[in-house]
Structures are given as structure tokens and as C-alpha cells.
Motif scaffolding. Structure first.
Motif, PDB file in Angstrom:
ATOM      1  N   VAL A 253      -7.985  10.598   0.439  1.00  9.63           N
ATOM      2  CA  VAL A 253      -8.165   9.580   1.422  1.00  9.63           C
ATOM      3  C   VAL A 253      -8.649   8.131   0.402  1.00  9.63           C
ATOM      4  O   VAL A 253      -9.688   8.375  -0.203  1.00  9.63           O
ATOM      5  N   PRO A 254      -7.630   7.382  -0.043  1.00 11.32           N
ATOM      6  CA  PRO A 254      -8.130   6.333  -0.882  1.00 11.32           C
ATOM      7  C   PRO A 254      -9.132   5.539  -0.412  1.00 11.32           C
ATOM      8  O   PRO A 254      -9.291   4.816   0.609  1.00 11.32           O
ATOM      9  N   ASP A 255     -10.092   5.049  -1.223  1.00 12.83           N
ATOM     10  CA  ASP A 255     -11.292   4.151  -0.851  1.00 12.83           C
ATOM     11  C   ASP A 255     -10.688   2.573  -0.448  1.00 12.83           C
ATOM     12  O   ASP A 255     -11.326   1.993   0.445  1.00 12.83           O
ATOM     13  N   ASN A 256      -9.713   2.265  -1.289  1.00  9.37           N
ATOM     14  CA  ASN A 256      -9.173   0.945  -1.242  1.00  9.37           C
ATOM     15  C   ASN A 256      -7.826   1.089  -1.019  1.00  9.37           C
ATOM     16  O   ASN A 256      -7.034   1.185  -2.160  1.00  9.37           O
ATOM     17  N   PRO A 257      -6.876   1.244   0.242  1.00  9.86           N
ATOM     18  CA  PRO A 257      -5.589   1.601   0.453  1.00  9.86           C
ATOM     19  C   PRO A 257      -4.883   0.365  -0.337  1.00  9.86           C
ATOM     20  O   PRO A 257      -3.704   0.558  -0.522  1.00  9.86           O
ATOM     21  N   ASP A 258      -5.526  -0.809  -0.317  1.00  8.75           N
ATOM     22  CA  ASP A 258      -4.642  -1.839  -0.858  1.00  8.75           C
ATOM     23  C   ASP A 258      -4.776  -2.145  -2.391  1.00  8.75           C
ATOM     24  O   ASP A 258      -3.972  -2.999  -3.046  1.00  8.75           O
ATOM     25  N   SER A 259      -5.166  -1.165  -2.902  1.00 10.49           N
ATOM     26  CA  SER A 259      -5.337  -1.284  -4.576  1.00 10.49           C
ATOM     27  C   SER A 259      -4.202  -1.005  -5.127  1.00 10.49           C
ATOM     28  O   SER A 259      -3.326  -0.329  -4.353  1.00 10.49           O
ATOM     29  N   ILE A 260      -3.800  -1.480  -6.453  1.00 12.41           N
ATOM     30  CA  ILE A 260      -2.679  -1.233  -7.134  1.00 12.41           C
ATOM     31  C   ILE A 260      -2.587   0.438  -7.079  1.00 12.41           C
ATOM     32  O   ILE A 260      -1.270   0.973  -7.041  1.00 12.41           O
ATOM     33  N   THR A 261      -3.476   1.144  -7.543  1.00 10.22           N
ATOM     34  CA  THR A 261      -3.467   2.686  -7.837  1.00 10.22           C
ATOM     35  C   THR A 261      -3.131   3.536  -6.669  1.00 10.22           C
ATOM     36  O   THR A 261      -2.231   4.135  -6.326  1.00 10.22           O
ATOM     37  N   ALA A 262      -3.750   3.034  -5.368  1.00 15.14           N
ATOM     38  CA  ALA A 262      -3.439   3.641  -4.177  1.00 15.14           C
ATOM     39  C   ALA A 262      -1.956   3.186  -3.755  1.00 15.14           C
ATOM     40  O   ALA A 262      -1.695   4.206  -3.191  1.00 15.14           O
ATOM     41  N   ARG A 263      -1.675   2.207  -3.858  1.00 15.41           N
ATOM     42  CA  ARG A 263      -0.244   1.728  -3.502  1.00 15.41           C
ATOM     43  C   ARG A 263       0.842   2.591  -4.316  1.00 15.41           C
ATOM     44  O   ARG A 263       1.842   3.027  -3.829  1.00 15.41           O
TER      45      ARG A 263
END
Length: 306
Positions: A253-263
């Protein structure tokens, strides 16, 4: 008076000996079999065992099998060679297993005491508590743990002292298990096919086609160290991608779903879903769950599903 005694061996039909060219063709054709059996073994032994050691033993057994195979006996060479390759790999594992009996005895005592303390304390005991219960020092305990960790017969499931034969005992999967295994293999191939181009190339060449890392580095014009980094990155993506579809509870579960890596990772997970179907997953293997490794089959396996 002369007695004629006929030796049974003299009347037995001579074994068919293949020519050197025929033996070479058998060896060349069945070299992927060694890779398949080594890969299968590596899934059941600790990570510190080197693939090259097992592969070398397997290839030597393949050569010996080609020299000793008699086609007139009716045994397919694939089966004949498989038995000998597995045996050679087991022998290699035994030769690498240098853990002494005293080390194993200490390991069993440590494991038993740790379990008893865990039950009594309601938590995992500290090193000091475990050493005190065993009547030893933390230094001796650490040395024992190090010795056992180096042994090649450790189970992937935890701290154990089983033999190499116990570790790699084969179990014939039932129909449901085989179907699940084939689905997992299919998902893996589609997950590889969904990787970014360079990562896909590294995984395909290194794991599926078993090319040396140096050769892959030359192909891409980078260092071996860079190939190692790309491999680690690809394996991380594959693990998370497969967990997303096969074991959602283990998916990150990404800490920041809006980050480039998460996307980017979310896009990768979605591409796996868009490129796979039940039919395409099962098409990766035959009814026995075997995959034929080769350039043409890899290209088919990693192509998007229709």
C-alpha cells in the motif's frame, strides 16, 4: 571331457551405442532440461546456494546420460536423463552440506528451547534469555546459528535440521494444485511481458534463457552492476504485481498514491490485468505444468493476450 558353459552375458543383445554426433545432439537438445530441474530445485533450497554449482553437476550428469542411454530399452531419454540429473543435483547438495552432527544437535536443542520459551513468555525470547535457558553464552549461540545458516539443508519455512533428501522430496500435485500452479506460471509470464522493455529483457535473458549477466550487460551497453540493479528492480515489480493479482493481502500500500512512483506501479499492475486471461495463462504450460523455454516460446508467452 569338455563341458561347454554359456555365459548369459555372452548371449545378451549388445547395447546400442550412439555415435558421438548423436550423443552431442541429445546433449544440446536437452540442455534446457538441466536448467528447468535446477530452477525447480532452487525454489526449495536456501538462497545462498549457487545456481552454477547445481547447473555444473546437472550438465555433467546429462553428458553421462547421453553416453549411457540405450534407445533399445524403450525408456525415453528425457526420463532417463531426468533421473540422473536430479540425482547429481542431490549429490551436489549433499557435498555442500558440511554441517556436523554436533551442530545439528545444538540446532535442534536451540529450536526446541526457543519454542518452549515463546510459549511460556508469550513472545519470542531475547538472545540473552535463550542463551541462559540453554546454559551457554550469546556468542556460542550466534556461532551455532551462523553454522546452521551456512548449511545447505535449511528449509525455506524456517529453522530446521532436515536432510537434503527430506528437503527436496517430490510431491505429485493433484488436479486443483496443478491448475493453480499453471495459473501462477501464466500470471508470471504475463507480468514479465508487462514490464518496461529494458527490465523485461533482463529478466527474460537472465532467468528464462539463463544467459550470463556479462553477456546481457554487453547487449545493453552497461555494466554488470547496472544489470544487477535492473534485475532487482524488475523482481520487486514482479513480486508486487503478482501479489496484487494473486495475494491482494500481501500487496503493498503506497504511502503517497499520487506520487510518480506509485502511479507508475499502479499502471504496471493494471497492464498485467489487461494482458492476461484464463485461457492465455493456461496456454503457458502443458497439462503437466511444464514450460518449454526458448526464444520463440518466450516471445509467445510475453505477448499481450488476444
Amino acid at each position: 571331457m569338455t563341458t561347454n558353459v554359456t555365459n548369459a552375458a555372452d548371449t545378451a543383445p549388445a547395447a546400442t551405442v550412439l555415435s558421438a554426433a548423436e550423443q552431442e545432439e541429445l546433449i544440446r537438445t536437452h540442455m534446457p532440461l538441466v536448467g528447468h530441474l535446477v530452477r525447480d530445485m532452487l525454489t526449495r533450497i536456501p538462497n545462498h546456494i549457487h545456481r552454477d554449482d547445481l547447473t555444473s553437476a546437472g550438465l555433467h550428469a546429462l553428458v553421462t546420460a547421453a553416453r549411457g542411454w540405450d534407445p533399445d530399452r524403450g525408456i525415453p531419454f528425457h526420463r532417463f536423463a531426468s533421473t540422473r540429473i536430479r540425482g547429481a543435483i542431490l549429490d551436489e547438495l549433499r557435498s555442500l552440506d558440511w554441517a556436523t552432527r554436533s551442530v545439528r544437535t545444538k540446532a535442534r536443542a536451540t529450536d526446541t528451547t526457543r519454542q518452549q520459551l515463546t510459549t511460556t513468555l508469550g513472545r519470542t525470547p531475547t538472545a540473552d534469555e535463550l542463551a541462559q535457558a540453554l546454559g551457554t553464552t550469546t556468542g556460542d549461540l550466534q556461532r551455532t546459528d551462523t553454522d546452521v545458516q551456512r548449511a545447505t539443508v535449511l528449509s525455506l519455512q524456517g529453522f530446521t535440521t532436515s536432510s537434503a533428501d527430506d528437503l527436496v522430496t517430490e510431491k505429485t500435485p493433484g488436479p486443483e494444485d496443478m491448475l493453480l500452479r499453471r495459473e501462477q506460471i501464466g500470471y508470471l509470464h504475463h507480468a514479465i511481458g508487462s514490464l518496461p522493455e529494458r527490465l523485461q529483457y533482463v529478466i527474460t535473458e537472465y532467468f528464462l534463457l539463463e544467459r550470463p549477466m556479462a553477456d546481457i550487460a554487453d547487449d545493453l551497453g552497461v555494466t554488470e552492476s547496472r544489470i544487477s540493479q535492473l534485475r532487482a528492480e524488475a523482481l520487486s515489480l514482479l513480486k508486487d504485481g503478482l501479489n496484487t493479482h494473486l495475494s491482494p493481502g500481501l500487496a503493498p500500500v503506497p504511502d503517497n498514491p499520487d506520487s510518480i512512483t506509485a502511479r507508475r506501479r499502479a499502471s504496471y499492475y493494471a497492464s498485467i490485468a489487461n494482458s492476461t486471461s484464463l485461457h492465455s495463462r493456461l496456454a503457458m504450460t502443458n497439462a503437466h505444468g511444464h514450460t518449454t523455454y526458448g526464444r520463440a516460446s518466450i516471445e509467445r508467452a510475453t505477448a499481450p493476450a488476444a
